[in-house]
Design a protein around this motif. Sequence first.
Motif, mmCIF file in Angstrom:
data_model
loop_
_atom_site.group_PDB
_atom_site.id
_atom_site.type_symbol
_atom_site.label_atom_id
_atom_site.label_comp_id
_atom_site.label_asym_id
_atom_site.label_seq_id
_atom_site.Cartn_x
_atom_site.Cartn_y
_atom_site.Cartn_z
ATOM 1 N N UNK A 1 0.828 -1.202 0.000
ATOM 2 C CA UNK A 1 0.000 0.000 0.000
ATOM 3 C C UNK A 1 0.864 1.254 0.000
ATOM 4 N N UNK A 2 1.948 1.239 0.790
ATOM 5 C CA UNK A 2 2.858 2.389 0.822
ATOM 6 C C UNK A 2 3.577 2.549 -0.518
ATOM 7 N N UNK A 3 3.958 1.442 -1.124
ATOM 8 C CA UNK A 3 4.641 1.514 -2.417
ATOM 9 C C UNK A 3 3.741 2.116 -3.503
ATOM 10 N N UNK A 4 2.461 1.797 -3.451
ATOM 11 C CA UNK A 4 1.539 2.300 -4.472
ATOM 12 C C UNK A 4 1.316 3.803 -4.360
ATOM 13 N N UNK A 5 1.698 4.376 -3.234
ATOM 14 C CA UNK A 5 1.604 5.832 -3.091
ATOM 15 C C UNK A 5 2.871 6.548 -3.554
ATOM 16 N N UNK A 6 3.872 5.790 -3.975
ATOM 17 C CA UNK A 6 5.105 6.387 -4.500
ATOM 18 C C UNK A 6 4.869 6.774 -5.958
ATOM 19 N N UNK A 7 5.083 8.031 -6.326
ATOM 20 C CA UNK A 7 4.879 8.437 -7.721
ATOM 21 C C UNK A 7 5.690 7.578 -8.684
ATOM 22 N N UNK A 8 5.039 7.139 -9.739
ATOM 23 C CA UNK A 8 5.717 6.328 -10.746
ATOM 24 C C UNK A 8 5.553 4.838 -10.572
ATOM 25 N N UNK A 9 4.990 4.393 -9.430
ATOM 26 C CA UNK A 9 4.786 2.961 -9.184
ATOM 27 C C UNK A 9 3.381 2.577 -9.640
ATOM 28 N N UNK A 10 3.282 1.699 -10.622
ATOM 29 C CA UNK A 10 1.980 1.253 -11.126
ATOM 30 C C UNK A 10 1.475 0.043 -10.352
ATOM 31 N N UNK A 11 2.342 -0.928 -10.093
ATOM 32 C CA UNK A 11 1.973 -2.132 -9.351
ATOM 33 C C UNK A 11 3.118 -2.506 -8.429
ATOM 34 N N UNK A 12 2.784 -3.169 -7.315
ATOM 35 C CA UNK A 12 3.815 -3.572 -6.368
ATOM 36 C C UNK A 12 3.401 -4.849 -5.657
ATOM 37 N N UNK A 13 4.370 -5.713 -5.434
ATOM 38 C CA UNK A 13 4.155 -6.941 -4.658
ATOM 39 C C UNK A 13 5.381 -7.179 -3.799
ATOM 40 N N UNK A 14 5.152 -7.642 -2.575
ATOM 41 C CA UNK A 14 6.248 -7.850 -1.621
ATOM 42 C C UNK A 14 6.176 -9.258 -1.066
ATOM 43 N N UNK A 15 7.319 -9.914 -0.981
ATOM 44 C CA UNK A 15 7.423 -11.237 -0.349
ATOM 45 C C UNK A 15 8.592 -11.216 0.624
ATOM 46 N N UNK A 16 8.632 -12.193 1.509
ATOM 47 C CA UNK A 16 9.774 -12.362 2.398
ATOM 48 C C UNK A 16 10.781 -13.322 1.790
ATOM 49 N N UNK A 17 12.062 -12.947 1.837
ATOM 50 C CA UNK A 17 13.123 -13.814 1.313
ATOM 51 C C UNK A 17 14.172 -14.026 2.413
ATOM 52 N N UNK A 18 14.888 -15.154 2.379
ATOM 53 C CA UNK A 18 15.866 -15.452 3.430
ATOM 54 C C UNK A 18 16.978 -14.402 3.500
ATOM 55 N N UNK A 19 17.442 -14.137 4.734
ATOM 56 C CA UNK A 19 18.538 -13.192 4.948
ATOM 57 C C UNK A 19 19.366 -13.677 6.142
ATOM 58 N N UNK A 20 20.703 -13.711 5.974
ATOM 59 C CA UNK A 20 21.568 -14.242 7.019
ATOM 60 C C UNK A 20 21.488 -13.436 8.304
ATOM 61 N N UNK A 21 21.375 -12.131 8.184
ATOM 62 C CA UNK A 21 21.386 -11.282 9.374
ATOM 63 C C UNK A 21 20.025 -11.209 10.067
ATOM 64 N N UNK A 22 18.972 -11.017 9.262
ATOM 65 C CA UNK A 22 17.655 -10.743 9.838
ATOM 66 C C UNK A 22 16.704 -11.928 9.777
ATOM 67 N N UNK A 23 17.127 -13.054 9.249
ATOM 68 C CA UNK A 23 16.237 -14.199 9.087
ATOM 69 C C UNK A 23 15.453 -14.101 7.800
ATOM 70 N N UNK A 24 14.675 -13.042 7.676
ATOM 71 C CA UNK A 24 13.957 -12.735 6.440
ATOM 72 C C UNK A 24 13.956 -11.224 6.254
ATOM 73 N N UNK A 25 13.946 -10.815 5.016
ATOM 74 C CA UNK A 25 13.763 -9.404 4.678
ATOM 75 C C UNK A 25 12.760 -9.320 3.539
ATOM 76 N N UNK A 26 12.273 -8.123 3.303
ATOM 77 C CA UNK A 26 11.302 -7.948 2.239
ATOM 78 C C UNK A 26 11.960 -7.752 0.892
ATOM 79 N N UNK A 27 11.354 -8.358 -0.114
ATOM 80 C CA UNK A 27 11.751 -8.091 -1.489
ATOM 81 C C UNK A 27 10.534 -7.567 -2.230
ATOM 82 N N UNK A 28 10.691 -6.400 -2.856
ATOM 83 C CA UNK A 28 9.593 -5.788 -3.597
ATOM 84 C C UNK A 28 9.769 -5.988 -5.088
#
Length: 507
Positions: free
Chosen positions: A421-448
């Motif tokens: 929802x926050x990404x869709x309010x960024x000018x120039x963004x038509x569509x956005x999807x976010x998933x969690x992906x593995x990360x050594x430091x944080x366990x998971x981080x977001x990928x948009x």
Amino acid sequence: MSSLQNLGLGSWPRRRALLSPDRVALDFEDTVMTFAQFADRVEALSTWLAHRGVGSGDRVAYWGANHLALLETLFATTRIGAICVLVNARLAPAEAEYILRDSGAAVLFFGREQAEAVGMISRRIPAGLLVDVDGTGAGVVFTPTPEMDPVPEASCVLDDPAVLMYTSGTTGRPKGAVLTHGNLFFNDVNVLIENDIRPDEVCLAAAPLFHIAGLNGLVLPAFLKGGTIVVHRRVEPEAIFTAIQDMGVTSLFAVPAMLDALAHHRLFNQTDLSSLRTIVVGGAPVPERILRVWAERGVAVQQGYGLTETAPAVLKLAAEDGIRKAGSAGKPQFLVDVRLVAPNGRPASPGEIGEIQTMGPNVIGEYWQRPEATAAAFADGWFRTGDAAVQDEEGYYWIRDRYKDMYVSGGENVYPAEVESALLNVPGVAEAAVIGVPDEQWGEVGKAFIVPEPGIRLTSEEIRAALGNALSRFKIPKQIEFIDRMPRTSTGKLLKTDLRSRQGVPL
């Protein structure tokens, strides 16, 4: 006495024709039909079906785009106590075949776009009667025959099944939601309580009628009030603006992408929109930027949250709260109860994530021939939506995501829908999807995954900077990938399974 009265959808055309026989009921392409004419057509079609062996409890399917025949099929089928199966016009032949076989539909009405596909699957589906509503394929064409004695209406009660709509989950086979006459009617009662739908309504049906929101969000409530339904086969912005300008459209249902496309069209600022009283948007949260664009044209937008299984409305955000509570799904409809249940099974406190569970006369009682799925969908009589949300101190609900889409980053729960929802309010963004992906430091981080607007070049740094004031740092995606198009199902739902699979993330 009431058990002998037909309270079902099939009686609506007759009842409406008694009250306003000469008022225009439907306007579709070159056909304009009064309520009296439409009631006669529905009676003739139901008689035609009955003489071909269709009776109470049988299934009659419609596979096609928006059409006068879709509404005729719906009312004629339910008039004789049969069940109408509305099949998504965008389905591939194999997908439609599964639904037609699972429902056991004895009759299939189809449109011109489906004619070739029907020929491919005709020998593998149970339908013994194929009806071509456009006269372009190999099926028979319905023509009223005066020599047939009209069959009486079946005595339907509100708990009788009326419509089968298949939910298009992103995994597994779709399930048929059994919508009763009462489910549909009480949703319409809620709509009429919460919206100023009038007898002079001109309701534009451009969103797909084979989806519950397109059918029962405004179209059937407007029919109940005696308004005119202007049916468009598909969403075509120029045709929509022409209808608003020339026919004085007063209401329409849209999904956010449709509203956004209209706002970016060259005719948006050239068209007189003063006739529009009601725009209802559902299917996903509406970005604040879209609401502001329409508000600047003097059009307030109502937002709703619901499901096929709830016919569909559960929550509604009033138009006057659209900007102040942008992103919220609103409060429960009048005859709908909602609760939030925390993961430990207790009621969620304000600000605490919980699963939305709902109860009301609009909620289905079962899935078609799926007792296990039905049992899993309910908890002590409450329907489990599977959607995670929070409730604020004022009682407004905020959808966070499907529970299964949540990921944990550094010990913090992150719900992708909030980030999207926050990404869709960024000018120039038509569509956005976010998933969690593995990360050594944080366990998971977001990928948009981001689809930019045409002609716009964005960078990851610009995206993250724009999110800085809207999201906590742990919620801002650490990875960003720009793509040309989102993977979607045939019904337009985002396929996050595809996004996860390309990352090697477990589905």
